[in-house]
Design an enzyme around this catalytic site. Sequence first.
Site, PDB file in Angstrom:
ATOM      1  N   HIS A  15      20.020  29.234   9.410  1.00  0.00           N
ATOM      2  CA  HIS A  15      19.416  30.447  10.002  1.00  0.00           C
ATOM      3  C   HIS A  15      18.489  29.970  11.115  1.00  0.00           C
ATOM      4  CE1 HIS A  15      17.584  34.658   9.430  1.00  0.00           C
ATOM      5  NE2 HIS A  15      17.047  34.138  10.534  1.00  0.00           N
ATOM      6  N   HIS A  17      16.980  30.648  15.307  1.00  0.00           N
ATOM      7  CA  HIS A  17      16.859  31.421  16.548  1.00  0.00           C
ATOM      8  C   HIS A  17      16.768  30.449  17.716  1.00  0.00           C
ATOM      9  CE1 HIS A  17      16.237  35.273  14.478  1.00  0.00           C
ATOM     10  NE2 HIS A  17      15.662  34.513  13.552  1.00  0.00           N
ATOM     11  N   LEU A  18      17.751  30.519  18.599  1.00  0.00           N
ATOM     12  CA  LEU A  18      17.766  29.592  19.743  1.00  0.00           C
ATOM     13  C   LEU A  18      17.398  30.274  21.055  1.00  0.00           C
ATOM     14  CD1 LEU A  18      20.871  27.310  19.051  1.00  0.00           C
ATOM     15  CD2 LEU A  18      18.451  26.672  18.989  1.00  0.00           C
ATOM     16  N   ARG A  19      17.341  31.615  21.057  1.00  0.00           N
ATOM     17  CA  ARG A  19      16.971  32.346  22.276  1.00  0.00           C
ATOM     18  C   ARG A  19      17.911  32.029  23.435  1.00  0.00           C
ATOM     19  NH1 ARG A  19      14.015  34.963  18.565  1.00  0.00           N
ATOM     20  NH2 ARG A  19      11.909  34.246  18.317  1.00  0.00           N
ATOM     21  N   ASN A  43      19.947  38.026  17.643  1.00  0.00           N
ATOM     22  CA  ASN A  43      18.961  39.031  18.087  1.00  0.00           C
ATOM     23  C   ASN A  43      18.342  38.648  19.430  1.00  0.00           C
ATOM     24  OD1 ASN A  43      17.539  36.900  16.809  1.00  0.00           O
ATOM     25  ND2 ASN A  43      15.788  38.230  16.389  1.00  0.00           N
ATOM     26  N   LYS A  97      25.326  39.680  11.238  1.00  0.00           N
ATOM     27  CA  LYS A  97      23.944  39.800  10.775  1.00  0.00           C
ATOM     28  C   LYS A  97      23.469  41.242  10.881  1.00  0.00           C
ATOM     29  CE  LYS A  97      19.716  38.490   9.736  1.00  0.00           C
ATOM     30  NZ  LYS A  97      18.784  37.791  10.604  1.00  0.00           N
ATOM     31  N   HIS A 134      19.011  40.810   6.933  1.00  0.00           N
ATOM     32  CA  HIS A 134      17.541  40.787   6.938  1.00  0.00           C
ATOM     33  C   HIS A 134      17.111  41.880   5.959  1.00  0.00           C
ATOM     34  CE1 HIS A 134      13.502  40.242   8.977  1.00  0.00           C
ATOM     35  NE2 HIS A 134      13.318  41.269   8.161  1.00  0.00           N
ATOM     36  N   HIS A 168      16.416  34.439   4.497  1.00  0.00           N
ATOM     37  CA  HIS A 168      14.993  34.098   4.371  1.00  0.00           C
ATOM     38  C   HIS A 168      14.302  34.831   3.211  1.00  0.00           C
ATOM     39  CE1 HIS A 168      14.765  37.758   6.711  1.00  0.00           C
ATOM     40  NE2 HIS A 168      15.106  37.173   7.839  1.00  0.00           N
ATOM     41  N   ASP A 240      14.923  29.631   9.887  1.00  0.00           N
ATOM     42  CA  ASP A 240      14.427  30.815  10.590  1.00  0.00           C
ATOM     43  C   ASP A 240      13.430  30.398  11.665  1.00  0.00           C
ATOM     44  OD1 ASP A 240      14.297  33.448  11.330  1.00  0.00           O
ATOM     45  OD2 ASP A 240      13.017  34.083   9.678  1.00  0.00           O
ATOM     46  N   HIS A 244       8.331  31.505  19.961  1.00  0.00           N
ATOM     47  CA  HIS A 244       7.786  32.469  20.913  1.00  0.00           C
ATOM     48  C   HIS A 244       6.805  31.687  21.784  1.00  0.00           C
ATOM     49  CE1 HIS A 244       9.233  36.157  18.887  1.00  0.00           C
ATOM     50  NE2 HIS A 244       8.982  35.526  17.756  1.00  0.00           N
ATOM     51  N   ALA A 256       6.299  38.007  15.549  1.00  0.00           N
ATOM     52  CA  ALA A 256       6.622  37.363  14.273  1.00  0.00           C
ATOM     53  C   ALA A 256       7.543  36.168  14.511  1.00  0.00           C
ATOM     54  CB  ALA A 256       7.311  38.366  13.343  1.00  0.00           C
TER      55      ALA A 256
HETATM   56  O1  DOR Z   1       9.552  36.188  11.928  1.00  0.00           O
HETATM   57  C1  DOR Z   1      10.662  36.439  12.345  1.00  0.00           C
HETATM   58  N1  DOR Z   1      11.010  36.140  13.621  1.00  0.00           N
HETATM   59  N2  DOR Z   1      11.539  37.040  11.546  1.00  0.00           N
HETATM   60  C2  DOR Z   1      12.727  37.481  11.985  1.00  0.00           C
HETATM   61  O2  DOR Z   1      13.449  38.058  11.223  1.00  0.00           O
HETATM   62  C3  DOR Z   1      13.099  37.334  13.410  1.00  0.00           C
HETATM   63  C4  DOR Z   1      12.370  36.258  14.043  1.00  0.00           C
HETATM   64  C5  DOR Z   1      12.450  36.271  15.553  1.00  0.00           C
HETATM   65  O3  DOR Z   1      13.543  36.467  16.090  1.00  0.00           O
HETATM   66  O4  DOR Z   1      11.422  36.047  16.201  1.00  0.00           O
HETATM   67 ZN    ZN Z   2      15.582  35.092  11.613  1.00  0.00          ZN
END
Ligand code: DOR
Ligand code: ZN
Length: 335
Positions: A15, A17-19, A43, A97, A134, A168, A240, A244, A256
């Site tokens: 799981h 997030h690579l943006r 996402n 997802k 999620h 998660h 996860d 940011h 988050a």
């Molecule tokens: O804390 C989180 N950040 N939870 C998520 O489900 C998404 C993630 C994000 O994409 O920043």
């Molecule tokens: Zn996530």
Amino acid sequence: MPTDSLTLDRPLDMHLHLREKEMLGLVGPLSAAHFAGAVVMPNLVRPVDSLADLLAYREQVAAATSGHVFMPFMTLFFRDYSDEELAAARPHLLGIKLYPAGATTNSEAGVKAIDAAESTIRRMEEQGIPLLVHGETHGFVMDRESEFLAIYRHLAETFPKLRITMEHITTAGAVALLDAFENLFATVTLQHLLITLDDVAGGLLNPHLFCKPIAKRPEDRAALLAAALGAHPKLMFGSDSAPHPRSRKECCGCAAGVFTAPIALPVLAELFEKHHGLENLQAFVSDNARAIYGVDPPAKSITLSRQPMKIPESYGGTVVPMFAGEEIGWSVRSD
Ligand code: DOR
Ligand code: ZN
């Protein structure tokens, strides 16, 4: 005699997030340096919700991680998909997802009512496409996952052939549910094995530990840790890791997400060693996921050694990792 090093075969982050763009360029190589593959979340600001988007995003990930042995396992963002769309996408994805609308970062286009999603979920079951979820309601923040467990139960019962991954997980109740339904699986993050809400908000607020789902109670953490240390066969490591920019974390309206990708394996080694569970780390970070999804990541091994490492204050001057500036007892051997 304590173990001084440990070699992991094909570690996987199930799981991640690579943006996109510069952020992908910064964090992609950090994951690809330590992992043989990762499940890449969809996402993005404009969610990945078509085969064309998925293939284009996979190209971007491949370009950002070139030079490393690393396989991205792609996902689509849940919406109503036709049989034809699912059949075309199936060879290119690991799963779809599902986000409840507004539950977390970039999830506004998510699902408003599970009932309305069920026709697509049934098509996924028929075509053997896993559903990644999620699992949070819009209730009181500490209860959102617990309240969602009834939805997991409903989905597991209604679609017995559907593979469902509770992403998660953060509660003892979710751990218990793993044993109640054959078709339920789960990922757990690094931070939820280590922290509770006290670490986030019990003293001075720590925005770098703020994520969704929020960290819970000591008894929840204990249940998650026991399942991970015991190599529960239905539990997989999924960081996860969610970068940011510092300006979006150290501000009013903190985003988050906890950034852990480059520290995850050494911190896990330290944690598993502390609890005399090192022999189960291989299952937790690779074997369970390979058995659950039948994925075949490329050959790669990563050696962790008991060499202290100072965690950087930031990566690229902009992303602050968990435990920034602290020393940990293990590191990834670079040879
Ligand atoms: O804390 C989180 N950040 N939870 C998520 O489900 C998404 C993630 C994000 O994409 O920043
Ligand atoms: Zn996530």
